[in-house]
Design a protein around this motif. Structure first.
Motif, PDB file in Angstrom:
ATOM      1  N   GLU A  12       0.845  -1.191   0.000  1.00  0.00           N
ATOM      2  CA  GLU A  12       0.000   0.000   0.000  1.00  0.00           C
ATOM      3  C   GLU A  12       0.884   1.246   0.000  1.00  0.00           C
ATOM      4  N   GLU A  31       0.501   4.306  -0.733  1.00  0.00           N
ATOM      5  CA  GLU A  31      -0.033   5.561  -0.214  1.00  0.00           C
ATOM      6  C   GLU A  31      -0.052   5.618   1.311  1.00  0.00           C
ATOM      7  N   TYR A  32       0.208   4.467   1.963  1.00  0.00           N
ATOM      8  CA  TYR A  32       0.260   4.451   3.422  1.00  0.00           C
ATOM      9  C   TYR A  32       1.446   5.269   3.926  1.00  0.00           C
ATOM     10  N   TYR A  33       2.547   5.208   3.177  1.00  0.00           N
ATOM     11  CA  TYR A  33       3.735   5.954   3.572  1.00  0.00           C
ATOM     12  C   TYR A  33       3.565   7.429   3.210  1.00  0.00           C
TER      13      TYR A  33
END
Length: 241
Positions: A107, A109-111
């Motif tokens: 994922e 976009e989590y970072y």
């Protein structure tokens, strides 16, 4: 581009087949198939291109991680993608296999957002970036493409491939002869095509500059380690300039 126009290439195909015109409605398709077959055989310089893509920044990081490749048209493969920017040093993006990508960053976009350094491809329509862009970046893409598809409106134009008119003519004529049931003529024409193809590819290779320079030192990894799922260890470059 070809020496002969597409109309002249069609005329030569007819002549080789004894002036037959009952295959005229199929000539565009046969030329397209011959063009494609020859392009699969070798990666010609004439079919290499470059384009620029721009990353986007919206409120949705899950969307911003994807970049469409639609503007590249009928591209065959990507050679490299370089990121140009004003706030950081420009660099080539590293391509990661989907399997490794999903394991390391399932994922992205989590970072937190940051400077894109890597990409992966799934299908041909888009790439996925990591990290998700924090600002707009310009991506310079080098790629190869498939030949332009021929139709009736292009008779006065030339083919994309350069100096291979005779190959296209003999391969197309061989295909038509076979479809007409003339196996012997088809084999004869294909043998000529095969010999010409060997010469053409050898000639193209002669111009290739094999004296490529490179830096024997490995680059310094700017990652901090803990914020980069692709890094398993940190190495410090201790060489002295």
């Amino acid at each position: 581009m070809s020496v002969l126009t597409i109309a002249q290439i069609k005329s030569e195909i007819r002549v080789i087949l004894g002036g037959r015109t009952d295959g005229d409605s199929r000539l565009n398709g046969v030329i397209n198939m011959s063009n494609q077959r020859l392009s699969r055989l070798y990666d010609f310089d004439e079919l290499r291109g470059r384009a620029t893509l721009t990353t986007v920044v919206t409120a949705n990081a899950a969307d911003d991680k994807y970049i469409s490749l639609a503007t590249l048209g009928r591209f065959r493969k990507i050679y490299d993608i370089r990121r140009y920017s004003t706030n950081v040093l420009s660099e080539k993006l590293k391509k990661i296999s989907p399997k490794r990508w999903d394991k390391a960053v399932p994922e992205p976009e989590y970072y937190s957002r940051g400077v894109p350094k890597m990409y992966t491809m799934w299908g041909k329509d888009e790439i996925e970036l990591w990290r998700v862009p924090d600002i707009q970046y310009t991506l310079h893409v080098r790629f190869s493409r498939w030949p332009t598809i021929v139709d009736d409106s292009m008779d006065g134009q030339n083919l994309d491939l350069e100096n291979v008119d005779d190959l296209i003519i003999h391969l197309a004529a061989s295909y038509l002869a076979l479809s007409f049931g003339n196996q012997e003529k088809s084999n004869e024409l294909f043998a000529i095509y095969r010999s010409l193809a060997r010469e053409a590819i050898g000639e193209d290779d002669e111009d290739f500059d094999r004296a490529m320079s490179g830096d024997s030192r490995s680059g310094v990894n700017p990652s901090l380690g803990y914020n980069d799922p692709f890094v398993r260890s940190i190495e410090v470059d201790q060489s002295v300039d």
